[in-house]
Scaffold this active site. Structure first.
Site, PDB file in Angstrom:
ATOM      1  CG  ASN A 176      65.554  69.915 -66.999  1.00 13.90           C
ATOM      2  OD1 ASN A 176      65.590  70.733 -66.090  1.00 13.90           O
ATOM      3  ND2 ASN A 176      65.235  70.251 -68.230  1.00 13.90           N
ATOM      4  CE  LYS A 177      67.346  74.503 -65.939  1.00 12.73           C
ATOM      5  NZ  LYS A 177      66.022  74.067 -66.370  1.00 12.73           N
TER       6      LYS A 177
END
Ligand code: PLP
Length: 364
Positions: A176-177
Site C-alpha cells: 500500500n506504500k
C-alpha cells in the site's frame, strides 16, 4: 467495491523480475546495491541499506544508534504499532508523549517533557506522510531514529527531502506504500559506521569481507532479495508519477469534501510537504465510527479505523500498564479517524463516490 489501496505495477516490474529470475542470482546480487544507490540519490542521503521490511529497518536503526536493554525511547502513541514494537524488541521502553492536534505528529513540547536521564533516543514518526518537527527534536542532542515508513516523497520545512538528514530514517515498501516491493524497507543514514553495522546485522552479523559461515556479531536475516530490489528499481523509475497521482487524488478529495463536517488532513505549512500515503479523515464527535465504516461498505466503499492508539492495545496495556486518559489528543483523534480509499489510479468518479457516501453516512 472501491478498495483502500492498490499498487501500480506494470511491464517494467515484470521485466525486472524476469531478468533476476533468469540471472539465477536471487539474493545478494547486483540489484541490492543498485537499489540502495538509486534510493539514496533519490532522497539525498549519504547511505542507504535495503532490508526486508520497515519494521526490520526500525529495529536495526535503533540498534545502530545504541538503544539497549533498559533504555527509554520517546515516541508517539499515534502510529502503526511497529514503531513502538521495534523499541520493545531491544527490551527498551517506549515512552509515549502526546501528539499535535493538527499535524498528528509527536508534539515537541510533550516529547521534551518525557525525556529523562534514561532516554537513549527519540523516535518521531512522519505520520500519514507529514514531516515530524525534526529540528525541534534535534535540539535535545539525543540520537534520532525517524520512522519515515509512510513519508516517501515528503520534504522538511527547509525544503530537503525526508530521509536526507544524518540520523537514520526508515522507509517501508509494503504493497500500500508510495513505492512497493511487496514487502521491504530501506534505512537512509549519514554515518558510514551505522551503514556498516546495519549491513552486517541484516545478514546474520557477517562483515562484508567474511566467509559465508563466519559471523562476528549477533545478526538477523533482514535481507531484501534481488527480486524485490529489482521491483524497487522499476518503481523508483516511476516514483514521480506515483507521487503526482497520489497528490492529484488528495486534491480531488479536498475539493469533494470541502465544507463537510469531517476533519481533513492538515494542509502543508511552513515549507513542510507531505509525501501522500493515505487519506485519513476524522469524523465529527458523536458519529459512530464502526457504523460509518459499515455504512460505507454497504455503499461500495472500503474504509478502516486508522490508526488505533498504540498505548491502548492489549499488549501495551498489559506489558506497560497503560490506560485511557494518558494521551488525550491521541485518544480523541484515534477514536475518530477513518482511512478512505487512496491510490494513484483513483478516478474522479471514484473519489466523488467515496465523498458522496461519506457525506451521506456521517451526517455531514
Ligand atoms: C508508521 C509505520 N511504521 C512502521 C511500519 C512498518 O513497516 P512494515 O510493514 O514494512 O514492517 C509501517 C507500515 O505500515 C508504518 O506505517
Amino acid at each position: 467495491m472501491i478498495p483502500l489501496a492498490r499498487p501500480v505495477l506494470g511491464e517494467a516490474e515484470e521485466r525486472a523480475v524476469i531478468e533476476v529470475l533468469r540471472s539465477g542470482q536471487l539474493s545478494l546480487g547486483p540489484r541490492l546495491a543498485e537499489f540502495e544507490t538509486a534510493f539514496a540519490a533519490r532522497v539525498g542521503a549519504r547511505h542507504a541499506s535495503a532490508v526486508s521490511s520497515g519494521t526490520a529497518g526500525l529495529h536495526l536503526a535503533l540498534r545502530a544508534v545504541g538503544v539497549e536493554d533498559g533504555d527509554e525511547v520517546v515516541t508517539t502513541p499515534f502510529s502503526f504499532v511497529a514503531s513502538a514494537n521495534a523499541i520493545v524488541f531491544e527490551r527498551a521502553t517506549p515512552v509515549f508523549a502526546d501528539i499535535d492536534p493538527v499535524t498528528l505528529n509527536l508534539d515537541p513540547d510533550a516529547a521534551a517533557a518525557a525525556i529523562t536521564g534514561r532516554t537513549k533516543a527519540l523516535l518521531p514518526v512522519d505520520i500519514f506522510g507529514y514531516p515530524a518537527d525534526i529540528p525541534a527534536f534535534e535540539r535535545h542532542g539525543l540520537p534520532i531514529v525517524e520512522d519515515a515508513c509512510e513519508a516517501l516523497g515528503g520534504r522538511y520545512a527547509d525544503g530537503t527531502p525526508i530521509g536526507s538528514r544524518s540520523h537514520p530514517a526508515t522507509f517501508a515498501f509494503y504493497a500500500n506504500k508510495q513505492l512497493t516491493t511487496g514487502e521491504g524497507g530501506m534505512i537512509t543514514m549519514g554515518s558510514a559506521e551505522h551503514k556498516e553495522r546495519v549491513d552486517s546485522e541484516r545478514n546474520q552479523g557477517r562483515a562484508p569481507n567474511m566467509d559465508w559461515l563466519d559471523h562476528d556479531r549477533l545478526g538477523f536475516n533482514y535481507r531484501l532479495s534481488d527480486i524485490a530490489c529489482a521491483i524497487g528499481l522499476a518503481q523508483l523509475d516511476r516514483l514521480d508519477d506515483l507521487l503526482a497521482g497520489r497528490a492529484r487524488v488528495a486534491a480531488l478529495y479536498r475539493e469533494a469534501l470541502a465544507g463537510s463536517a469531517v476533519t481533513l488532513p492538515c494542509e502543508d505549512t511552513g515549507g513542510n510537504e507531505r509525501g501522500w500515503f493515505v487519506f485519513v479523515v476524522q469524523l465529527p464527535h458523536g458519529i459512530g465510527r464502526d457504523s460509518t465504516i459499515e455504512a460505507l461498505r454497504a455503499r461500495g466503499v472500503q474504509s478502516k479505523p486508522y490508526l488505533p492508539a498504540i498505548h491502548l492495545m492489549s499488549y501495551y496495556r498489559e506489558a506497560f500498564g497503560h490506560r485511557e486518559g494518558e494521551f488525550p489528543v491521541c485518544e480523541d483523534v484515534a477514536a475518530r479517524s477513518v482511512a478512505l480509499p487512496f491510490f494513484p489510479q483513483m478516478t474522479e468518479g471514484q473519489v466523488a463516490q467515496v465523498a458522496e457516501a461519506l457525506t451521506a453516512v456521517s451526517g455531514s
